[in-house]
Design a protein around this motif. Structure first.
Motif, mmCIF file in Angstrom:
data_model
loop_
_atom_site.group_PDB
_atom_site.id
_atom_site.type_symbol
_atom_site.label_atom_id
_atom_site.label_comp_id
_atom_site.label_asym_id
_atom_site.label_seq_id
_atom_site.Cartn_x
_atom_site.Cartn_y
_atom_site.Cartn_z
ATOM 1 N N HIS A 210 0.849 -1.200 0.000
ATOM 2 C CA HIS A 210 0.000 0.000 0.000
ATOM 3 C C HIS A 210 0.882 1.246 0.000
ATOM 4 C CE1 HIS A 210 0.681 1.033 4.292
ATOM 5 N NE2 HIS A 210 0.774 -0.283 4.450
ATOM 6 N N TYR A 212 0.107 4.607 1.331
ATOM 7 C CA TYR A 212 -0.558 5.678 2.066
ATOM 8 C C TYR A 212 0.350 6.909 2.053
ATOM 9 C CZ TYR A 212 -2.902 8.152 5.856
ATOM 10 O OH TYR A 212 -3.569 9.090 6.583
ATOM 11 N N PRO A 213 -0.186 8.116 1.843
ATOM 12 C CA PRO A 213 -1.592 8.496 1.728
ATOM 13 C C PRO A 213 -2.141 8.486 0.310
ATOM 14 C CG PRO A 213 -0.263 10.456 1.798
ATOM 15 C CD PRO A 213 0.697 9.299 1.860
ATOM 16 N N SER A 216 -6.199 4.819 -0.387
ATOM 17 C CA SER A 216 -7.163 5.108 0.683
ATOM 18 C C SER A 216 -7.313 3.947 1.648
ATOM 19 C CB SER A 216 -8.530 5.422 0.064
ATOM 20 O OG SER A 216 -9.024 4.267 -0.597
ATOM 21 N N ASP A 217 -7.948 4.256 2.784
ATOM 22 C CA ASP A 217 -8.280 3.193 3.736
ATOM 23 C C ASP A 217 -9.259 2.197 3.126
ATOM 24 O OD1 ASP A 217 -6.637 4.138 5.721
ATOM 25 O OD2 ASP A 217 -8.205 5.317 6.713
#
Length: 406
Positions: A210, A212-213, A216-217
């Motif tokens: 992933h 981040y940012p 997204s979550d």
């Protein structure tokens, strides 16, 4: 409910020679673990099969769980009778009278696996069939295309009478062929690859990258839901490694090798996954690649990317078409989750014209110019978050988007 037991068949195709005892033990453990919520069940194991006594439990929810257990060839709800002709005939009548609709035609298919039994298979076909015919005035025998095939299997422990054979998932018992790491994106392909790998007896730990940012979550939750779905098929908790990839991606972008960007990212992912595999005792890496599906999945690209690791790269989907993969995703319940519109880390940095024919020497030279890359890969491994997921915590039933990486 007319049936009192379920007979589960493992089959000889996946269990031969010295491996049989190991496979049968794993198979029995997996069945019991899968059905642990049905407290009343009791189990008896015999050569190549297991008999489950229902003890008042409903068959239908048990069947829903059994059909997804890897290693099961088929299973049937049965009535078990003592090895006496009168008892077998009575059980046959009970099965026929318990059918939802009275059939017009039937046949008996008897199998005498226990040779000391007094009657041969052919004799049992006649003795049971004639007894049933006397009880149903309009019923006829059709040996070619009967509406109902009444099966009568005689073993030493008793005779099983039934009319339904439900196909199982097949394959090998879960975990019987070792452990591998699954590169799990949020797309369609990698969950299907994971399911196919587990069906071949692999225990899996999933790895997701992933950024981040930038991601997204919701994208992270999507992958968690997909991993939960795979844990359902595993019948056991599944570990998900969430790898922070932002710093590495940013540094690769700064290298200004746009056409090789995806190649460089995927090689970095493989090298991180290899380190995680060593820590987890895994012997291979499973990917969702399908030959020619995207520019980075040409034979040349896969060759250069794969050189980043010494571990075997297992690619269950390599010769499948996209529609075939989608069909499988729908069937195993991952499709609707996979097509949720949350971007993964690779779609954000997708170059306009990725190379389809990278040169290994050029790629390795580009990596060598990033002097801090090795340290960054190690830091990503150290900062990896590990979750242990079970299907019980699932927020929705995932039924199946497109894998942009692996």
């Amino acid at each position: 409910m007319i049936y009192d037991k379920v007979i589960v068949r493992y089959g000889d195709l996946v269990m031969k020679g010295r491996n049989r005892n190991q496979f049968e033990k794993r198979m029995q453990q997996q069945i019991k673990r899968t059905l642990k919520s049905f407290a009343a069940l009791t189990y008896a194991k015999t050569f190549g099969r297991m008999t489950i006594s229902l003890n008042g439990e409903s068959f239908e929810p048990i069947a829903e769980r059994l059909k997804d257990v890897f290693g099961i060839i088929s299973f049937s709800p049965v009535i078990q009778a003592e090895n006496e002709l009168e008892n077998i005939q009575a059980a046959a009548l009970q099965v026929m009278k318990g059918l939802e609709k009275e059939p017009a035609t039937f046949k008996v298919n008897a199998k005498r696996a226990w040779k000391p039994f007094a009657h041969s298979s052919q004799e049992m076909n006649h003795l049971v069939g004639s007894h049933v015919l006397r009880a149903f005035a309009d019923l006829k025998v059709d040996v070619r295309k009967p509406e109902v095939e009444l099966r009568v299997d005689t073993y030493e422990e008793g005779t099983f009478v039934y009319n339904t054979v439900i196909p199982g998932a097949g394959g090998f018992p879960f975990g019987s062929n070792g452990k591998a790491m699954l590169l799990l994106s949020g797309g369609i392909d990698s969950p299907v690859a994971g399911w196919m790998a587990m069906r071949k007896g692999l225990e899996l730990e999933a790895v997701h990258f992933h950024s981040y940012p930038f991601t997204s979550d919701q994208a992270k939750e999507k992958v968690i839901d997909l991993a939960r779905r795979l844990s359902y098929y595993a019948g056991a908790p599944l570990k998900l490694h969430l790898v922070p990839f932002t710093d590495i991606q940013t540094r690769l972008v700064q290298a200004k090798q746009d056409s090789m960007m995806i190649t460089l990212m995927r090689r970095a992912m493989l090298r991180i996954t290899e380190q995680l595999a060593v820590r987890s005792g895994a012997g291979g890496i499973v990917t969702g690649e399908s030959l020619g599906q995207v520019a980075s999945q040409t034979l040349s690209s896969m060759n250069v990317i794969g050189r980043a690791t010494v571990l075997p790269l297992l690619k269950p989907l390599i010769m499948m078409d996209k529609q075939e993969i989608i069909n499988e995703a729908v069937r195993i319940g991952t499709f609707e989750t996979s097509i949720l519109p949350y971007e993964d880390c690779c779609t954000l940095f997708l170059p306009k014209s990725p190379t389809t024919n990278p040169n290994l020497n050029v790629v390795e030279r580009a990596e060598s110019y990033i002097s801090e890359l090795e340290q960054m890969l190690l830091e990503a491994v150290e900062r990896t978050e590990v979750m242990e997921l079970t299907p019980e915590a699932q927020t929705e039933e995932e039924p199946a988007g497109e894998d942009r990486w692996f």
